[in-house]
Scaffold this motif. Sequence first.
Motif, short mmCIF file in Angstrom:
data_model
loop_
_atom_site.label_atom_id
_atom_site.label_comp_id
_atom_site.label_asym_id
_atom_site.label_seq_id
_atom_site.Cartn_x
_atom_site.Cartn_y
_atom_site.Cartn_z
N TYR A 1 0.74 -1.21 0.02
CA TYR A 1 0.08 0.07 -0.02
C TYR A 1 0.83 1.33 0.06
O TYR A 1 0.29 2.33 0.19
CB TYR A 1 -0.98 0.10 1.24
N ARG A 2 2.12 1.22 -0.42
CA ARG A 2 2.95 2.27 -0.11
C ARG A 2 2.44 3.39 -1.36
O ARG A 2 2.37 2.87 -2.58
CB ARG A 2 4.52 2.18 -0.44
N HIS A 3 2.30 4.70 -1.16
CA HIS A 3 1.83 5.69 -2.06
C HIS A 3 0.60 5.01 -2.97
O HIS A 3 0.68 5.57 -4.14
CB HIS A 3 3.21 5.77 -2.99
N TRP A 4 -0.31 4.26 -2.23
CA TRP A 4 -1.22 3.85 -3.00
C TRP A 4 -2.18 4.83 -3.54
O TRP A 4 -2.54 4.98 -4.75
CB TRP A 4 -2.33 3.10 -1.81
N GLY A 5 -2.45 6.15 -2.74
CA GLY A 5 -3.39 6.99 -3.44
C GLY A 5 -2.72 7.87 -4.71
O GLY A 5 -3.50 8.31 -5.75
N GLN A 6 -1.56 7.86 -4.66
CA GLN A 6 -0.77 8.52 -5.73
C GLN A 6 -0.38 7.53 -6.95
O GLN A 6 -0.23 8.18 -8.21
CB GLN A 6 0.63 8.99 -5.35
N LEU A 7 -0.34 6.23 -7.11
CA LEU A 7 0.00 5.34 -8.05
C LEU A 7 -1.19 4.57 -8.45
O LEU A 7 -1.15 4.29 -9.78
CB LEU A 7 0.74 4.52 -7.37
N VAL A 8 -2.24 4.35 -7.98
CA VAL A 8 -3.46 3.71 -8.45
C VAL A 8 -4.06 4.11 -9.60
O VAL A 8 -4.11 3.43 -10.62
CB VAL A 8 -4.46 3.51 -7.10
N LEU A 9 -4.42 5.43 -9.81
CA LEU A 9 -5.10 5.91 -10.79
C LEU A 9 -4.03 6.06 -12.06
O LEU A 9 -4.65 5.88 -13.36
CB LEU A 9 -5.64 7.33 -10.72
N PRO A 10 -2.91 6.39 -11.98
CA PRO A 10 -2.10 6.48 -12.88
C PRO A 10 -1.55 4.97 -13.50
O PRO A 10 -1.64 4.93 -14.92
CB PRO A 10 -0.52 7.03 -12.37
N MET A 11 -1.83 4.03 -12.93
CA MET A 11 -1.37 2.71 -13.59
C MET A 11 -2.73 2.29 -14.07
O MET A 11 -2.72 1.77 -15.34
CB MET A 11 -1.43 1.48 -12.39
N LEU A 12 -3.86 2.74 -13.60
CA LEU A 12 -5.14 2.33 -14.62
C LEU A 12 -5.22 3.14 -15.84
O LEU A 12 -5.58 2.62 -16.64
CB LEU A 12 -6.38 2.70 -13.58
N ASP A 13 -4.95 4.33 -15.63
CA ASP A 13 -4.87 5.01 -17.04
C ASP A 13 -3.98 4.50 -17.97
O ASP A 13 -4.55 4.42 -19.35
CB ASP A 13 -4.29 6.67 -16.73
N ASN A 14 -2.68 3.90 -17.73
CA ASN A 14 -2.17 3.13 -18.63
C ASN A 14 -2.80 1.88 -19.38
O ASN A 14 -2.81 1.76 -20.43
CB ASN A 14 -0.72 2.79 -18.05
N THR A 15 -3.51 1.34 -18.12
CA THR A 15 -4.32 0.31 -18.76
C THR A 15 -5.51 0.60 -19.57
O THR A 15 -5.78 -0.02 -20.96
CB THR A 15 -4.90 -0.38 -17.49
N ILE A 16 -6.19 1.57 -19.34
CA ILE A 16 -7.38 2.09 -20.39
C ILE A 16 -6.61 2.58 -21.76
O ILE A 16 -7.17 2.13 -22.65
CB ILE A 16 -7.94 3.38 -19.60
N ALA A 17 -5.38 3.22 -21.67
CA ALA A 17 -5.00 3.62 -22.97
C ALA A 17 -4.55 2.32 -23.73
O ALA A 17 -4.79 2.38 -25.03
CB ALA A 17 -3.63 4.49 -22.73
N ALA A 18 -4.21 1.41 -23.23
CA ALA A 18 -3.87 0.17 -24.01
C ALA A 18 -5.14 -0.61 -24.42
O ALA A 18 -5.19 -1.16 -25.53
CB ALA A 18 -2.84 -0.95 -23.10
N ALA A 19 -6.13 -0.67 -23.54
CA ALA A 19 -7.29 -1.19 -23.84
C ALA A 19 -8.08 -0.56 -25.04
O ALA A 19 -8.47 -1.02 -25.64
CB ALA A 19 -8.36 -1.45 -22.69
N ILE A 20 -7.98 0.65 -25.08
CA ILE A 20 -8.51 1.56 -26.19
C ILE A 20 -7.91 1.33 -27.47
O ILE A 20 -8.25 1.10 -28.49
CB ILE A 20 -8.57 3.08 -25.70
N ALA A 21 -6.46 1.34 -27.25
CA ALA A 21 -5.62 1.12 -28.64
C ALA A 21 -5.79 -0.33 -29.11
O ALA A 21 -5.81 -0.45 -30.44
CB ALA A 21 -4.12 1.11 -28.18
#
Length: 336
Positions: A77-97
């Motif tokens: 859970y280290r830096h959970w609040g800062q890292l979770v959404l950026p990781m998801l945005d990368n997954t979203i970008a890949a899924a859209i592509a």
Amino acid sequence: MDKTALVLGATGGIGGEMVRQLVGAGWQVRALARGETPSPRGDAIEWLRGDALSRADVLAAAKGCAVIVHAVNPPGYRHWGQLVLPMLDNTIAAAIAENATIVLPGTVYNFGPDAFPATGELLAEDAPQHPRTRKGAIRVELEARLEAASTQGARVLIVRAGDFFGPRAGNNWFSQGLVKPGQPVRTVLYPGAPGIGHQWSYLPDVARTMLQLLAMRDTLPAFARFHMAGHRDHDGRQMTAAIARVVEQATGAAPAIWRFPWWLVTLASPFVATLREMREMRYLWQTPLQMDNARLLAVLGQEAHTPLAEAVRATLEGMGNLKAAGKKNAPGLPAR
């Protein structure tokens, strides 16, 4: 490439279980890992070195994939609040592509007490999401971004379940609160208030349900959410009793049931991130909650459901608890 999947978080609990079940169902699986990757084993798993925080890594790993399992979290859970959404945005970008389907293990953190139905009623997928915690607010934003992605070429499948347990479940209440991995079970600590029900989900059942829904993803809405009923502990005694029975059958000695030492979590939480996260979610142990799986049953006909005794035994065996020797677990406060 309709049966090629990328799993982010493949070394974790739900990610690892999805890898095993996808391979068993004949999928080609790519697994992204930050550290050293396992040697090729001829088991249809292609291990790739990369980071879920790197969009380039995720885009490259997802090339040609029909499914992306987003089961990654920052360790401890280290830096959970800062890292979770950026990781998801990368997954979203890949899924859209790739016009791929994103699979997300959902949680009940999205819901505050106002959404919890009265006793005997069930929590539906479209219940209002008014979380009372920072983690819950992030979870709401996470699902909002996924819903937006479903209008941009990606498809989304969210399976929401209770607290995970299983032989390789990783960080969860079962292995961090109730018993200690790798030790004989002489005490079981229970975090819930007396008489308050709780919902558990056996990880292999959750992964099996995801796999069944993936098989019919083209017939589902672009943004699909399902609740699992899992194992309902209606009074907070069923899970601890099941652990005690399994341990007694395996060792001849039944463990004591003790209250979880919340006071100790309170004292230590300023210094330990995991304990802070546990304390923040305490309200889920003080409020009865049961999810409605009617939508899931309407689609699949039935929910994957391993009997509790069998699931608990497999979990304790996988965690190395059913041994004849070892150190005692630290006691808490008497439960009853």
